[in-house]
Structure formats: structure tokens, C-alpha cells
Design a protein around this motif. Structure first.
Motif, PDB file in Angstrom:
ATOM      1  N   GLY A  26       0.807  -1.214   0.000  1.00  0.00           N
ATOM      2  CA  GLY A  26       0.000   0.000   0.000  1.00  0.00           C
ATOM      3  C   GLY A  26       0.840   1.264   0.000  1.00  0.00           C
ATOM      4  N   LEU A  27       1.925   1.264   0.771  1.00  0.00           N
ATOM      5  CA  LEU A  27       2.798   2.441   0.831  1.00  0.00           C
ATOM      6  C   LEU A  27       3.477   2.706  -0.505  1.00  0.00           C
ATOM      7  CD1 LEU A  27       4.491   2.044   4.346  1.00  0.00           C
ATOM      8  CD2 LEU A  27       2.959   3.880   3.618  1.00  0.00           C
ATOM      9  N   ARG A  28       3.910   1.617  -1.169  1.00  0.00           N
ATOM     10  CA  ARG A  28       4.526   1.779  -2.490  1.00  0.00           C
ATOM     11  C   ARG A  28       3.551   2.457  -3.456  1.00  0.00           C
ATOM     12  NH1 ARG A  28       6.635  -3.421  -1.845  1.00  0.00           N
ATOM     13  NH2 ARG A  28       5.049  -4.336  -3.202  1.00  0.00           N
ATOM     14  N   VAL A  29       2.304   1.970  -3.451  1.00  0.00           N
ATOM     15  CA  VAL A  29       1.293   2.541  -4.336  1.00  0.00           C
ATOM     16  C   VAL A  29       1.004   3.988  -3.944  1.00  0.00           C
ATOM     17  CG1 VAL A  29      -1.117   2.374  -5.057  1.00  0.00           C
ATOM     18  CG2 VAL A  29       0.259   0.308  -4.866  1.00  0.00           C
ATOM     19  N   LEU A  30       0.924   4.248  -2.654  1.00  0.00           N
ATOM     20  CA  LEU A  30       0.632   5.603  -2.179  1.00  0.00           C
ATOM     21  C   LEU A  30       1.681   6.601  -2.670  1.00  0.00           C
ATOM     22  CD1 LEU A  30      -0.666   6.607   1.297  1.00  0.00           C
ATOM     23  CD2 LEU A  30       1.321   7.790   0.397  1.00  0.00           C
ATOM     24  N   ILE A  31       2.953   6.223  -2.528  1.00  0.00           N
ATOM     25  CA  ILE A  31       4.034   7.128  -2.948  1.00  0.00           C
ATOM     26  C   ILE A  31       4.066   7.268  -4.468  1.00  0.00           C
ATOM     27  CG2 ILE A  31       6.533   7.463  -2.961  1.00  0.00           C
ATOM     28  CD1 ILE A  31       6.599   5.933  -0.265  1.00  0.00           C
ATOM     29  N   ALA A  32       4.016   6.114  -5.166  1.00  0.00           N
ATOM     30  CA  ALA A  32       4.082   6.150  -6.630  1.00  0.00           C
ATOM     31  C   ALA A  32       2.897   6.904  -7.221  1.00  0.00           C
ATOM     32  CB  ALA A  32       4.130   4.725  -7.177  1.00  0.00           C
ATOM     33  N   MET A  33       1.718   6.700  -6.649  1.00  0.00           N
ATOM     34  CA  MET A  33       0.515   7.357  -7.170  1.00  0.00           C
ATOM     35  C   MET A  33       0.525   8.850  -6.869  1.00  0.00           C
ATOM     36  SD  MET A  33      -3.330   5.812  -6.814  1.00  0.00           S
ATOM     37  CE  MET A  33      -2.951   4.240  -7.572  1.00  0.00           C
ATOM     38  N   SER A  34       1.072   9.215  -5.726  1.00  0.00           N
ATOM     39  CA  SER A  34       1.155  10.643  -5.387  1.00  0.00           C
ATOM     40  C   SER A  34       1.984  11.399  -6.412  1.00  0.00           C
ATOM     41  CB  SER A  34       1.770  10.814  -3.988  1.00  0.00           C
ATOM     42  OG  SER A  34       0.972  10.185  -3.011  1.00  0.00           O
ATOM     43  N   ILE A  35       3.069  10.774  -6.870  1.00  0.00           N
ATOM     44  CA  ILE A  35       3.957  11.433  -7.824  1.00  0.00           C
ATOM     45  C   ILE A  35       3.293  11.569  -9.190  1.00  0.00           C
ATOM     46  CG2 ILE A  35       6.161  11.133  -9.049  1.00  0.00           C
ATOM     47  CD1 ILE A  35       7.283   9.985  -6.445  1.00  0.00           C
ATOM     48  N   ALA A 493      -6.630   3.964  -2.539  1.00  0.00           N
ATOM     49  CA  ALA A 493      -5.744   3.014  -3.237  1.00  0.00           C
ATOM     50  C   ALA A 493      -4.806   2.337  -2.251  1.00  0.00           C
ATOM     51  CB  ALA A 493      -4.945   3.736  -4.321  1.00  0.00           C
ATOM     52  N   PHE A 494      -4.277   3.119  -1.312  1.00  0.00           N
ATOM     53  CA  PHE A 494      -3.411   2.553  -0.268  1.00  0.00           C
ATOM     54  C   PHE A 494      -4.159   1.498   0.547  1.00  0.00           C
ATOM     55  CE2 PHE A 494      -2.605   2.910   4.338  1.00  0.00           C
ATOM     56  CZ  PHE A 494      -1.349   2.311   4.402  1.00  0.00           C
ATOM     57  N   LEU A 495      -5.376   1.813   0.949  1.00  0.00           N
ATOM     58  CA  LEU A 495      -6.159   0.874   1.772  1.00  0.00           C
ATOM     59  C   LEU A 495      -6.566  -0.358   0.955  1.00  0.00           C
ATOM     60  CD1 LEU A 495      -8.369   3.470   3.678  1.00  0.00           C
ATOM     61  CD2 LEU A 495      -6.514   2.078   4.627  1.00  0.00           C
ATOM     62  N   PHE A 496      -6.841  -0.160  -0.330  1.00  0.00           N
ATOM     63  CA  PHE A 496      -7.188  -1.295  -1.195  1.00  0.00           C
ATOM     64  C   PHE A 496      -6.056  -2.316  -1.215  1.00  0.00           C
ATOM     65  CE2 PHE A 496      -6.649  -3.049  -5.540  1.00  0.00           C
ATOM     66  CZ  PHE A 496      -7.742  -3.902  -5.560  1.00  0.00           C
ATOM     67  N   PHE A 497      -4.829  -1.875  -1.435  1.00  0.00           N
ATOM     68  CA  PHE A 497      -3.701  -2.804  -1.508  1.00  0.00           C
ATOM     69  C   PHE A 497      -3.308  -3.341  -0.134  1.00  0.00           C
ATOM     70  CE2 PHE A 497      -3.211  -0.815  -5.664  1.00  0.00           C
ATOM     71  CZ  PHE A 497      -2.953  -1.933  -6.441  1.00  0.00           C
ATOM     72  N   SER A 498      -3.607  -2.603   0.907  1.00  0.00           N
ATOM     73  CA  SER A 498      -3.300  -3.086   2.258  1.00  0.00           C
ATOM     74  C   SER A 498      -4.184  -4.268   2.646  1.00  0.00           C
ATOM     75  CB  SER A 498      -3.461  -1.957   3.278  1.00  0.00           C
ATOM     76  OG  SER A 498      -2.531  -0.921   3.026  1.00  0.00           O
ATOM     77  N   TYR A 499      -5.399  -4.330   2.050  1.00  0.00           N
ATOM     78  CA  TYR A 499      -6.346  -5.393   2.421  1.00  0.00           C
ATOM     79  C   TYR A 499      -6.616  -6.386   1.291  1.00  0.00           C
ATOM     80  CZ  TYR A 499      -7.438  -2.812   6.668  1.00  0.00           C
ATOM     81  OH  TYR A 499      -7.351  -2.192   7.885  1.00  0.00           O
ATOM     82  N   LEU A 500      -6.008  -6.168   0.119  1.00  0.00           N
ATOM     83  CA  LEU A 500      -6.341  -6.994  -1.041  1.00  0.00           C
ATOM     84  C   LEU A 500      -6.106  -8.473  -0.791  1.00  0.00           C
ATOM     85  CD1 LEU A 500      -7.184  -7.200  -4.001  1.00  0.00           C
ATOM     86  CD2 LEU A 500      -4.808  -6.755  -4.653  1.00  0.00           C
ATOM     87  N   PHE A 510     -12.969  -0.222  -0.811  1.00  0.00           N
ATOM     88  CA  PHE A 510     -12.037   0.873  -1.092  1.00  0.00           C
ATOM     89  C   PHE A 510     -11.840   1.089  -2.597  1.00  0.00           C
ATOM     90  CE2 PHE A 510     -10.534  -0.393   3.252  1.00  0.00           C
ATOM     91  CZ  PHE A 510     -10.973   0.762   3.890  1.00  0.00           C
ATOM     92  N   ILE A 511     -11.856   0.010  -3.380  1.00  0.00           N
ATOM     93  CA  ILE A 511     -11.694   0.192  -4.827  1.00  0.00           C
ATOM     94  C   ILE A 511     -12.947   0.840  -5.417  1.00  0.00           C
ATOM     95  CG2 ILE A 511     -12.591  -2.029  -5.646  1.00  0.00           C
ATOM     96  CD1 ILE A 511      -9.481  -0.173  -6.943  1.00  0.00           C
ATOM     97  N   THR A 512     -14.107   0.597  -4.814  1.00  0.00           N
ATOM     98  CA  THR A 512     -15.329   1.270  -5.253  1.00  0.00           C
ATOM     99  C   THR A 512     -15.234   2.767  -4.997  1.00  0.00           C
ATOM    100  OG1 THR A 512     -16.637  -0.724  -4.799  1.00  0.00           O
ATOM    101  CG2 THR A 512     -17.834   1.351  -4.983  1.00  0.00           C
ATOM    102  N   LEU A 513     -14.734   3.128  -3.830  1.00  0.00           N
ATOM    103  CA  LEU A 513     -14.527   4.544  -3.513  1.00  0.00           C
ATOM    104  C   LEU A 513     -13.499   5.163  -4.460  1.00  0.00           C
ATOM    105  CD1 LEU A 513     -14.437   4.326   0.395  1.00  0.00           C
ATOM    106  CD2 LEU A 513     -16.224   5.382  -0.996  1.00  0.00           C
ATOM    107  N   PHE A 514     -12.443   4.402  -4.760  1.00  0.00           N
ATOM    108  CA  PHE A 514     -11.409   4.865  -5.688  1.00  0.00           C
ATOM    109  C   PHE A 514     -12.024   5.214  -7.046  1.00  0.00           C
ATOM    110  CE2 PHE A 514      -8.375   3.814  -9.074  1.00  0.00           C
ATOM    111  CZ  PHE A 514      -7.262   4.559  -8.707  1.00  0.00           C
TER     112      PHE A 514
END
Length: 735
Positions: A26-35, A493-500, A510-514
Motif C-alpha cells: 500500500g505504501l509503495r502505491v501511495l508514494i508512486a501514485m502521489s507522484i 488506493a493505499f487501503l485497497f492494496f493493504s487489504y487486497l 475501497f476500490i469502489t470509492l477509488f
């Protein structure tokens, strides 16, 4: 007190952030997506695109999302190849959609053909299956984000750039922590062993251990828990193998490899079944000795859990002093028990208790070896099979060609998915559904290779989507700013990957909210699409169920003949290798470990098929009682062989011991008769109870325990043979 609790809670959160690979994903996605949202802040960063900066950022964001969903846990060299393949396939899939969208007929034909080809890539291996899935996912993302009047190459380039960016970022991330995922897998493996050991302790307590029904129920639960253990063993094995391909001289990898090596042996020992547990309760029920075993099993369970925790936290393992005291106390009780005259007439039961003690004492020695492990010592890798080293690689086209069979599971699934996606597209075009591509997305995620998995996904997807929509309404009403929505989008997105991987239902929320935030940012109509989102999700679920039910239906009952035959065949090989070590001495050689692993894996597959059958329509569940009995006896057979394996050692004078050789040979033939139906029609059982009793006076006390295990193995194989003769799989399948 409150401060202490708050500090403890903070430590637990910090520990999860540091050690949990799901959170790291989730953290990887959070950072990469933020950029990827930098273009929103810099209007001149990408001047050659006609899309707005926000639209470009969202396309990059979706590329990150698609790449992260199909990401593989591999060494950095293989990751580079995987990312390159992903980027190329993503561009081809996205560009094809953009070019064919104006031509529905050609688009439908292209969708059918390309989705079939992409799904068939699974025949080449797990990595290729993810490439195929990811390519179809990006194609659907392109359909969703398609805008008329925009250059056809813009979205394919942006989606591919997003995937490339995340892939490179993930390689750098994992380069500095290459063993985090392996540590977590090993930790989860020991947690699974802990649960198994705890469940097995029930065989010695005052509730389950006092009745045959209770013992039978415990054995059933143990067989189910073995599925999770084998999944963890298999995943750990794959990761270790991947890391050894890059470098075999790293001390940390060697140590983690040794943890895996020990876990394999512990699994064999805790799976072992010595004697009949119901007879132990009859014989020793009035004494306290069985409660001692119950407590020792519980303490071992706690020890496995502690070991898993220290592996995950990268701390040194310390053996429990309490466990040492319990072993000594139980040894004293065993000694006193043997002195009591009332147990003289039941020497076999006393020997069985001693055998169980010796087996778990062997586990204790394995745990102690972890405390004094020397990283400088090189251990042969237990993960590379002999077959993989010998067999030459097959060409890609030949592999795909050989997989084009109606009996191949990959081919069946490829036909289901491609047909379902085409039907979904036809429905979207026929009824002019503005957001009908969500039907395709639902089909892709919900339709699984088996009915049971599809049914589980269907329920979780439906409930998760509904919950996400109910939660999304008030959020969209309260949050209006672009920046706020971008922050919430990245957070979901972070929460989606944390619980996927741990809670798919919550991940769907979370993916629905995304998705809601994506549409609201693009069109400002995030709330308007919600009713359509519900209807299209339900329609996609319906298509998935119809596909798995009517397109090459693969009901579990049809798989039992091959699964049972495979397990019995492997059990025969396992037994043969174990019996040879009584002649030549104990060994954990590569061939033995591979055979043991395959046997337990086959046992888990058989139990898993039984579990999956329970989720299928009642009309597809046939001979339930007979199949259940067959699964139970097959699991018992493996457990009895594991018990024989846990005590294997060189017996002096083995060649001269004609009686033992005869019993081993007869038992091996009895296993062979169980799966070779042609022989079983002609040859009667090769050994009887009287024959075992006849040989017992000729054998030493050291050999009597082996003979008892041989008896259990032989007559369990005979039970399986009789059950197979009663169950006419072919007749029932055709009806």
C-alpha cells in the motif's frame, strides 16, 4: 495506564508499518501514485498531450494501479524482465482499444481473440498469467477512460508510463529490502503450524479426545488447516528459489532458507499419527499423562507463534525455558507410567506414547538448532527440484499448442473469460449503457477457475460494492475540492492494496470509492454513476456464474479420480523412500524432500477439492459420504507414513531381519493395489492382521513400533481400496 495503552497501540501500528508486506504494498502505491499527480501542479510538464493535466495524471494513476495489481514477488532481475513485458503488453492492449473503439464489430472480435490469447499465457507460468490479466485490465481501463477527439496514442502512452514508473519504483524499493516478503511468508508459515499444533492438542483433552466422533472432527479440521500450511510452504519455496537464482552466498538468505528447512521437518512431524488416538484414551483415560501431552502440544504451538514473530521482526530466536521444563516433567511421568503393573498387558499403547514423545522431542531439537545456527555453514537449497534441473525448457509456442485442449484448466478458463467479456460488450452496445464497461471489469475480477471461488468472489464483490457506494454518497457530498478528492483517491488506493490479500470484501469497498473519485474528478458525475455501478456489478456477477456453470463446467466431483490416484501414487513413492532410510540411515536429501512436499501438497489439493465441492450446487455434489470417507482415509494414510518417517533411522541388521523386510514389502504392495484398480481386481489383499501378529514375537522392541505403523498404513490403504471399488466415479459422472 491510558498512556501505557496508547504507547503499546502506537508500537503495534509502527510494527505493522515496518514488517507487514501488505502495508508495504500500500505504501509503495501511495508514494508512486502521489507522484503521478505532479502534472496537476505543473502545467507545462507534459506539453505534447491534448488532455488536461488532471486527465493525464489520472491515466498515469490507472497505469500505476494496473501494474501494482499484477505485481510479482521476484528477484530484481526477473522483475526487470516482467516490467518490460508488462509495459509492452499494456501499450498494445490499450492502443488496440483506442484504434478499434469506433468499429464495434471489429472491436468485439478483437476483444474475444485478444482476451483468449492473454488468458492462455497462464499456461506458461504464474508470471505470464499476471501479464495476461494485466493487459485485459488495462484494456478495460482504456475503454472506461476513452475520450473522442483525443489522439489515439495518448492514453496508451500514459497508462504504459504509469506502469513503467511503478515498476521501476518497486524494483528500487525491493532492492533495499529483498527479504521482507520472504520473512513475512515464513512468519505466516510458522503461525499456520502453530494453529495446526493447537488444533492437534485437542486429541489429548477431555472433550474431543474422549470420543471417536470428536477425534474424527479434529482430524477433519487438521486436514483443512494443512491446506494453509502447504500454501505457505509453496509460496516460501518459490521466493527462496527466486532469490537463490540471483545470489547463493548471502548469510541472511541462508538463514531464512534454514528456517524453511526446519519448517518442512516440523510439518512432517506434527502431521504424523502414531497409534489410534481413541485407544490411547481408553487405555490412559484415568491417568494424567494425556493432559501432559495436551499441555506440551499447546506450549509448542505458542513456541511456533513466537518463532514466527521474531522472524517477522528480524530478531534472534530464544528457546523457551518453560518448554524445556515441560519436556522433562513429561519424561518423568512416562517413566513412572512404565513402572505401573496395570499397563504391562498393553505394552503397545505405552510404546505409542513413547513414540509421540520422541517425535515432539525431535521438534524441540529442531527449534534448538535455530538458536545455534551458524550462517557460515552452507546448506543445500531445499527448493530446486530434480525435475526442474533435468528437463529442458519447452518452446513457448509448443507449450501453448499443447495447452489447447478441452481438458486443460487454463484453456477452459480462457474460453470462459473471453466469451463472457464478449457477451458483456454486446450487452453494453445493445442497451447503450454509458458505463457498461464496468460489466467487463466485474467479469474479469469475479470469474475464477472454479465455481466455489467464483461464488465467494461474487458475494464479496456485490456486498463490497454496495457498502462502498453507501459510504461514498456522504463523502462526495461533503468533499468538493479537487485536491481533497485526489488525497482521498490515493488514500483509498493505499487501503485497497493493504487489504487486497487479507480481506477481499473490504478491499472492494475501497476500490469502489477509488472509482467514484476517478469519475468525479474526470466528469464531475461520481454520484450519478452509482446506481449504474450497482446494476452493472450485479450483471457482471450473473455473467460470471453463468460462464462457470455452462462453459466447460469443471465440477469438483469430476476431479476426485485423478486427485486420489495422484495422492496414492505419491504416497507409494513417499513410503518407499522412508522405508529405505531404515536400511541406509536418516537423510534429508533433495529427492526425499521433494517427494514429501509433493505428497503433502497432493493431500492438501484433495482436501481443498472436497471443501470446494461443498460450495457447489447440491445437484453437482455426488456420493458425498463416500467421497468424504475417501478424503479422510487418504489424509490418514499420509499421516501414518509421516509418523513412520519421523522415527526413521538405520536399523542394525536390517538385511538379516527377514520379517521386517517382508512386512515393508507387503505394505508397499498394499498401497500400490489401492490405486492400481486392474491389479486389485485380480489380487487379494497381500497381508492380514494375523500375519502382523504372527511376526511380532520375532521382533525386538525397537522394531515393534515400526511394525505397528506398517499395520496402520497397510490397512488404511486397504480401506481406500475398498472405498474406491464402491465408488464408481465414471458412472456417476456420466449420469
Amino acid at each position: 495506564m491510558k498512556t501505557s495503552r496508547s504507547l503499546s497501540s502506537f508500537k503495534n501500528i509502527a510494527r505493522k508499518l515496518v514488517s507487514d508486506s501488505n502495508v508495504h504494498s500500500g505504501l509503495r502505491v501511495l508514494i508512486a501514485m502521489s507522484i503521478t499527480f505532479i502534472p496537476v501542479l505543473n502545467y507545462n510538464l507534459l506539453p505534447f498531450f491534448e488532455q488536461s493535466n488532471l486527465q493525464m495524471s489520472i491515466s498515469l494513476c490507472l497505469g500505476v494501479m494496473a501494474c501494482a495489481i499484477v505485481e510479482t514477488d521476484d528477484n530484481y532481475k526477473n522483475r526487470r524482465k516482467f516490467i518490460l513485458t508488462i509495459v509492452i503488453c499494456f501499450f498494445i492492449a490499450s492502443a488496440s482499444v483506442e484504434l478499434l473503439m469506433p468499429y464495434p464489430v471489429f472491436f468485439g472480435l478483437g476483444l474475444l481473440t485478444s482476451s483468449f490469447v492473454f488468458m492462455m499465457l497462464a499456461a506458461l507460468g504464474t508470471h505470464y498469467s499476471k501479464v495476461g490479466f494485466g493487459a485485459i485490465l488495462v484494456a478495460i481501463y482504456t475503454m472506461i477512460g476513452h475520450q473522442s477527439g483525443i489522439n489515439w496514442y495518448e492514453q496508451p502512452i500514459l497508462l504504459s508510463l504509469g506502469a513503467l514508473w511503478y515498476g521501476l519504483f518497486s524494483i528500487i524499493w525491493n532492492y533495499y529490502s529483498p527479504y521482507r516478503s520472504l520473512r513475512e511468508q515464513l512468519a505466516q508459515l510458522f503461525f499456520s503450524l502453530s494453529r495446526y499444533q493447537q488444533q492437534k492438542s485437542a486429541l489429548f483433552n477431555e472433550i474431543e479426545g474422549t470420543s471417536k466422533e470428536g477425534i474424527f472432527s479434529v482430524r477433519q479440521q487438521l486436514a483443512v488447516q494443512n491446506i494453509a500450511i502447504m500454501a505457505r510452504l509453496d509460496q516460501s519455496k518459490r521466493i527462496i528459489q527466486s532469490r537463490f537464482q540471483v545470489c547463493q552466498q548471502q548469510s541472511e538468505l541462508n538463514k531464512l532458507n534454514y528456517y524453511y528447512f526446519v519448517a518442512e521437518q516440523i510439518h512432517e512431524r506434527i502431521s504424523a499419527s502414531q497409534y489410534l488416538y481413541s485407544q490411547l484414551e481408553i487405555t490412559f483415560g484415568k491417568s494424567q499423562i494425556l493432559e501432559g501431552y495436551h499441555q506440551l502440544f499447546l506450549q509448542l504451538s505458542e513456541e511456533y507463534y513466537q518463532l514466527g514473530s521474531v522472524i517477522n521482526d528480524k530478531k534472534p530466536y530464544q528457546h523457551s525455558r518453560r518448554l524445556k521444563w515441560t519436556f522433562n516433567a513429561l519424561a518423568d511421568q512416562l517413566y513412572l507410567l512404565k513402572q505401573q503393573p496395570e499397563f504391562d498387558h498393553n505394552n503397545e499403547a505405552v510404546q505409542a506414547l513413547q513414540a509421540i514423545y520422541d517425535n515432539i522431542r525431535g521438534i524441540d531439537h529442531l527449534l534448538l538448532s535455530l538458536c545455534c545456527y551458524d550462517p557460515a555453514e552452507q546448506l543445500e537449497s531445499p527448493v530446486i527440484s530434480v525435475e526442474e534441473q533435468v528437463q529442458p525448457p519447452q518452446s513457448i509456442f509448443k507449450t501453448l499448442r499443447l495447452s489447447m485442449k478441452a481438458t486443460n484448466p487454463v484453456f477452459k478458463h480462457a474460453v470462459r473469460i473471453s466469451t463472457s467479456l464478449l457477451v458483456a460488450f454486446i450487452l453494453q452496445q445493445t442497451f447503450q449503457l454509458a458505463h457498461g464497461f464496468w460489466i467487463l471489469l466485474t467479469v474479469l475480477f469475479v470469474c475464477q477457475p472454479s465455481f466455489s471461488e467464483t461464488r465467494k468472489r461474487l458475494v464479496l464483490r456485490s456486498l463490497g460494492t454496495l457498502a462502498g457506494i453507501l459510504l461514498g454518497y456522504p463523502i462526495l457530498m461533503l468533499v468538493g475540492g479537487t485536491l481533497s478528492q485526489i488525497i482521498l483517491l490515493i488514500l483509498t488506493a493505499f487501503l485497497f492494496f493493504s487489504y487486497l490479500r487479507t480481506n477481499y470484501g473490504l478491499a472492494v469497498v475501497f476500490i469502489t470509492l477509488f472509482v467514484m473519485f476517478i469519475f468525479n474528478l474526470l466528469t464531475g458525475s461520481g454520484m450519478e454513476i452509482l446506481p449504474a455501478r450497482i446494476g452493472e456489478t450485479l450483471l457482471g456477477c450473473l455473467l460470471s456464474v453463468l460462464a462457470i456453470s455452462f462453459i466447460f463446467p469443471d465440477w469438483q466431483f469430476q476431479r476426485f479420480p485423478s486427485l486420489v490416484n495422484q495422492l496414492l501414487n505419491l504416497s507409494g513413492r513417499y513410503f518407499k523412500q522412508v522405508s529405505q532410510q531404515y536400511q541406509y540411515g536418516r537423510s534429508e536429501n533433495l529427492n526425499y524432500r521433494e517427494t514429501r512436499f509433493q505428497t503433502f501438497q497432493s493431500d492438501a489439493q484433495l482436501t481443498s477439492a472436497w471443501q470446494s465441492m461443498l460450495f457447489e450446487p447440491s445437484s453437482k455434489q455426488k456420493l458425498n459420504r463416500e467421497v468424504y470417507a475417501l478424503v479422510n482415509r487418504c489424509d490418514a494414510l499420509v499421516s501414518y507414513i509421516a509418523a513412520l518417517a519421523s522415527h526413521r533411522h538405520k536399523i542394525n541388521g536390517f538385511k538379516e531381519n527377514q520379517a521386517l523386510q517382508h512386512l515393508i514389502c507387503a505394505t508397499e504392495k498394499q498401497i500400490a493395489l489401492a490405486y492400481n484398480q486392474q491389479l486389485s481386481d485380480k489380487i487379494q489383499p497381500v497381508i492380514t492382521v494375523d500375519e502382523f501378529e504372527k511376526y511380532k514375537p520375532m521382533l525386538s522392541s525397537e522394531v515393534l513400533l515400526i511394525v505397528e505403523q506398517l499395520r496402520l498404513i497397510a490397512f488404511t490403504a486397504l480401506d481406500i481400496q475398498v472405498l474406491l471399488q464402491q465408488v464408481d466415479f465414471n458412472h456417476k459422472t456420466e449420469r
